[in-house]
Design an enzyme around this catalytic site. Sequence first.
Site, PDB file in Angstrom:
ATOM      1  N   LYS B  55       0.699  -1.153  -0.132  1.00 27.73           N
ATOM      2  CA  LYS B  55      -0.132  -0.100  -0.035  1.00 27.73           C
ATOM      3  C   LYS B  55       0.866   1.210   0.136  1.00 27.73           C
ATOM      4  O   LYS B  55       0.398   2.338  -0.508  1.00 27.73           O
ATOM      5  CB  LYS B  55      -0.915  -0.003   1.192  1.00 27.73           C
ATOM      6  CG  LYS B  55      -1.865  -1.135   1.086  1.00 27.73           C
ATOM      7  CD  LYS B  55      -3.230  -0.611   0.735  1.00 27.73           C
ATOM      8  CE  LYS B  55      -4.444  -1.741   0.810  1.00 27.73           C
ATOM      9  NZ  LYS B  55      -5.565  -1.694   0.249  1.00 27.73           N
ATOM     10  N   SER B  80      -8.739  -0.258   7.110  1.00 26.70           N
ATOM     11  CA  SER B  80      -8.492  -1.015   8.479  1.00 26.70           C
ATOM     12  C   SER B  80      -7.148  -1.099   8.572  1.00 26.70           C
ATOM     13  O   SER B  80      -6.877  -1.902   9.607  1.00 26.70           O
ATOM     14  CB  SER B  80      -9.055  -2.314   8.165  1.00 26.70           C
ATOM     15  OG  SER B  80      -8.557  -3.110   6.995  1.00 26.70           O
TER      16      SER B  80
END
Lengths: 317, 317
Positions: B55, B80
């Site tokens: 990410k 999350s």
Amino acid sequence: MLHEVPSKLDIVTTHERIRPYINRTPVLSSDKINEICGAEVFFKCENLQKIGAFKARGGINAALSLEKDEVKNGVCTHSSGNHAQAVALAAKMLGVKAYIVMPNNAPKPKVNGVIGLGAELIFCEPTLEARENGVKEIIEKTGAKFIHPFDNYDVIAGQATASKELLEEYPDLDAILAPVGGGGLLSGTGLSAKYFCKKAKVYAGEPEGAADAVLSFKSGKVEKAPYIKTIADGLLTNLSEKTLGIIKDTVTDILLVNDDEIMAALKLVFENLKIIIEPSCAVPLAALIKNKELFKNQQVGIILSGGNVDLSKLSFT
Amino acid sequence: MLHEVPSKLDIVTTHERIRPYINRTPVLSSDKINEICGAEVFFKCENLQKIGAFKARGGINAALSLEKDEVKNGVCTHSSGNHAQAVALAAKMLGVKAYIVMPNNAPKPKVNGVIGLGAELIFCEPTLEARENGVKEIIEKTGAKFIHPFDNYDVIAGQATASKELLEEYPDLDAILAPVGGGGLLSGTGLSAKYFCKKAKVYAGEPEGAADAVLSFKSGKVEKAPYIKTIADGLLTNLSEKTLGIIKDTVTDILLVNDDEIMAALKLVFENLKIIIEPSCAVPLAALIKNKELFKNQQVGIILSGGNVDLSKLSFT
């Protein structure tokens, strides 16, 4: 086969010889760990090496350095684990038998690793005497060639290639830290620092509960540890004449750490580098953290020696 | 900022843009895992990426692709965990504030990672609605710029660079497997395979307990999962229009696995690659093992997505 302290050329030749059979392991770093250490730390990940430890380098080099005729009856060794797997792997590569004498308390993943490589396992009591006797019997019975875990210049030259690779990528290191058990990795690290880098000082980390090397380093002769009690199961052996000779010549200091410090360093590595290391492997980072002022603002290399740990025995709660 | 599906040149440019800020992650393999899979498997270790997950690529690229004026009030997102850390890291790099809306059941290491990067954390109920409302409030209050975790072409272009790197080193892959949650990594992987390799087919692994993507892939429109119950906490979200569009065009199939299969694959990686991965990250290997015949004797790449797992919650006994 080398009969004296490996020269610069010997280590270069060794590296070429074993290169096709080993992993070029990555070098990792973590901002968080750098912050904690107050230094820039570069981890040479030999836990990501074949068989999960740097020992693949020395074992393979020693086996490849023997004449065909010398290994025709197989190879043998005694080891609590990682060198055993290294010799088993080397034998598999050469297509000869491997006989491994292992203490009956060796960690399960290391035992399974040896079995998985097709070696013949002989268990013994966990004493140096029992291990040496076991090997003697095997040699008499089979004619297998003994490859010592560290008192062997070909093994030392093999282990030296880990820090040679590290220095190829990070030539400006101020210091390199390695763990010390029998001293194969440490003496190899010392030689590579001496040959391939003018600047880097070499330090060892050693568990307080297996503190033979620090005594030997001071007295100048091979000493035994006052007592043996540490979680770092790969670092229990004494130095040998060969490794001590090189260590005296090339190492700056040996730094002691206790088991709590070792486990704290292990946890840091798991959580921040996202890699699995065995307790012995966490010893140099523990030594660096304990002696921060020595390494302040420096570029420091750490040889992460291996990752063969029984995960079911570790607790992170 | 990209307004349509990233082109080959867009991904090349993206890679140049983020290269100084990300790790070139290593590619690892294991003889034992190859044997089990009946294929040659190359693991692209994005668990060893900055913030412990791929990410970082998309988050950093999206932030760097915004105008200075657009980010002057900071950036925000809901996530999350791993995308949250990516946006927090990107904000830290840019010297602006990051506001992160996180479900109150997010794994502790991910929460700590966000806090450690200096972001402002806002907890919410673990529903998509609560997350989106949280972000809306933040934007109204602060004027921060929203960076969506996957429904964003700059994010997708960033994630695509992981398989671009893998294909630079292993151009002859027959297949690439990635996990699928919102589809940012999967769509990026599909684009890179299409642009940088004529041959490799792209497959996704998806948990049975969050099986929205497989439904969406079949029906051609964004579907919800019939139920949510899986250990793979990073893969709970639905696809978006943007990711589904690319996935339909570039992905061969989506393969379902259950939690037992995921945990068995995770254990294999821990024990043989000596690296730490989170359950979501084990999904593609689980899918490969479950569908061995599909990949028999092939060269297969697997994108290991992340390593941010709460180790105290894993048991290896």
